[in-house]
Structure formats: structure tokens, C-alpha cells
Design an enzyme around this catalytic site. Structure first.
Site, PDB file in Angstrom:
ATOM      1  N   ARG A  88      45.283  58.932  41.950  1.00 34.02           N
ATOM      2  CA  ARG A  88      44.971  60.366  41.980  1.00 34.02           C
ATOM      3  C   ARG A  88      45.936  61.156  41.098  1.00 34.02           C
ATOM      4  O   ARG A  88      45.536  62.104  40.423  1.00 34.02           O
ATOM      5  CB  ARG A  88      45.003  60.917  43.408  1.00 34.02           C
ATOM      6  CG  ARG A  88      43.892  60.390  44.279  1.00 34.02           C
ATOM      7  CD  ARG A  88      42.518  60.848  43.772  1.00 34.02           C
ATOM      8  NE  ARG A  88      41.478  60.310  44.616  1.00 34.02           N
ATOM      9  CZ  ARG A  88      40.510  59.496  44.195  1.00 34.02           C
ATOM     10  NH1 ARG A  88      40.449  59.129  42.947  1.00 34.02           N
ATOM     11  NH2 ARG A  88      39.603  59.066  45.029  1.00 34.02           N
ATOM     12  N   GLU A  91      44.806  60.483  37.691  1.00 30.27           N
ATOM     13  CA  GLU A  91      43.585  61.259  37.468  1.00 30.27           C
ATOM     14  C   GLU A  91      43.920  62.728  37.191  1.00 30.27           C
ATOM     15  O   GLU A  91      43.331  63.353  36.301  1.00 30.27           O
ATOM     16  CB  GLU A  91      42.687  61.155  38.703  1.00 30.27           C
ATOM     17  CG  GLU A  91      41.406  61.948  38.612  1.00 30.27           C
ATOM     18  CD  GLU A  91      40.588  61.874  39.882  1.00 30.27           C
ATOM     19  OE1 GLU A  91      39.359  61.846  39.763  1.00 30.27           O
ATOM     20  OE2 GLU A  91      41.168  61.860  40.991  1.00 30.27           O
ATOM     21  N   SER A 114      61.151  67.861  29.024  1.00 28.47           N
ATOM     22  CA  SER A 114      62.047  66.728  29.192  1.00 28.47           C
ATOM     23  C   SER A 114      61.835  66.035  30.531  1.00 28.47           C
ATOM     24  O   SER A 114      61.629  66.683  31.555  1.00 28.47           O
ATOM     25  CB  SER A 114      63.502  67.196  29.096  1.00 28.47           C
ATOM     26  OG  SER A 114      64.381  66.130  29.368  1.00 28.47           O
TER      27      SER A 114
END
Length: 147
Positions: A88, A91, A114
Site C-alpha cells: 500500500r 501503491e 533528502s
């Protein structure tokens, strides 16, 4: 020589046997839970005194402390992660990565956030519709140099 993988396995085993949380472990050594966990999972290195403090708390030997201090190889496979929680997150970056890039560039210019000068916190927000996971990432902006 011990590998990061074996080090992680020993840390996870000792942590489970002793019933110690990442939160308690990190608090004892005076570091953030995110960084402590990441180092114990092999993705960051620790300074000597913190590495030995973790091993003392978990009852682990010098080889684990030495391996905790080694520079990691930060790599992962090309395959899509199979673990549902990690998938997830993967995703979310897939869906919102370009959006974040556009918004960051619009606000800061051409550069990156960074992951070295960086902090992250994971919190729980209670909600009547179901508890919420709150992940806060804070990274220094590093502009690309023109030449």
C-alpha cells in the site's frame, strides 16, 4: 563475518523472546523509533555506543554490534512488494509520486528531498470511523546545481 540479514534475524528473535517493543528499545538508547528500527532491519548504520547498547538490552554478542555499525547496501528487488502494508505504501508512491514531485518542484524548484537530512514519525490517531495511521516525513530540500 556476520551479514546484515543474520544480524536482523538475531535482533528480531531476541526482541520477540524478551518482549521488547521498538519504542522501548529506541527510548532506552535515546534514538527515534523509526531510525532504530531501520538500523536493526539493516537499512541504516549505528554509532558504536548505540549499537552496543542495543545488544546489551537484547543480550546479543559483539558480532551483532559490529554489524549494526557497518554501512548498509540500500537495495531492494524490482518486484512489487507482496506484504499488504508495504504494498500500500508502494501503491501510494505510485499513485501520488508524480503529484508530490510536481508540488515540491513548484514550491522549491528543481531538486530532491533528502533522505539523509531526514526525520520520520509514525503516530496513531484515534478516529470513530477507524484509527488512522499518521506518517510524517521531513526532509531537507536539496536543489540541483546548474553548470
Amino acid at each position: 563475518m556476520m551479514t546484515k540479514e543474520l544480524m536482523t534475524a538475531r535482533i528480531l528473535e531476541a526482541k520477540a523472546i524478551k518482549g521488547i517493543t521498538w519504542e522501548a528499545l529506541s527510548e532506552t538508547i535515546g534514538m527515534s523509533p523509526v531510525f532504530t528500527t531501520s538500523a536493526c532491519l539493516g537499512m541504516n548504520s549505528m554509532i558504536e555506543d548505540k549499537a552496543f547498547a542495543i545488544c546489551e538490552m537484547l543480550g546479543l554478542d559483539k558480532a551483532v554490534a559490529i554489524t549494526l555499525q557497518q554501512c548498509p547496501k540500500k537495495a531492494w528487488g524490482d518486484a512489487v512488494p507482496q506484504d499488504p502494508l508495504i504494498y500500500r505504501l508502494y501503491e501510494m508512491v505510485g499513485v501520488y509520486g508524480d503529484t508530490l514531485k510536481e508540488l515540491i518542484h513548484e514550491k522549491f524548484g528543481d531538486g530532491i528531498m533528502s533522505a539523509i537530512d531526514f526525520s520520520m514519525h509514525v503516530d496513531k490517531e484515534e478516529n470513530p470511523k477507524g484509527d488512522r495511521v499518521v506518517i510524517t516525513m521531513n526532509g531537507k530540500f536539496l536543489p540541483y546545481k546548474s553548470w
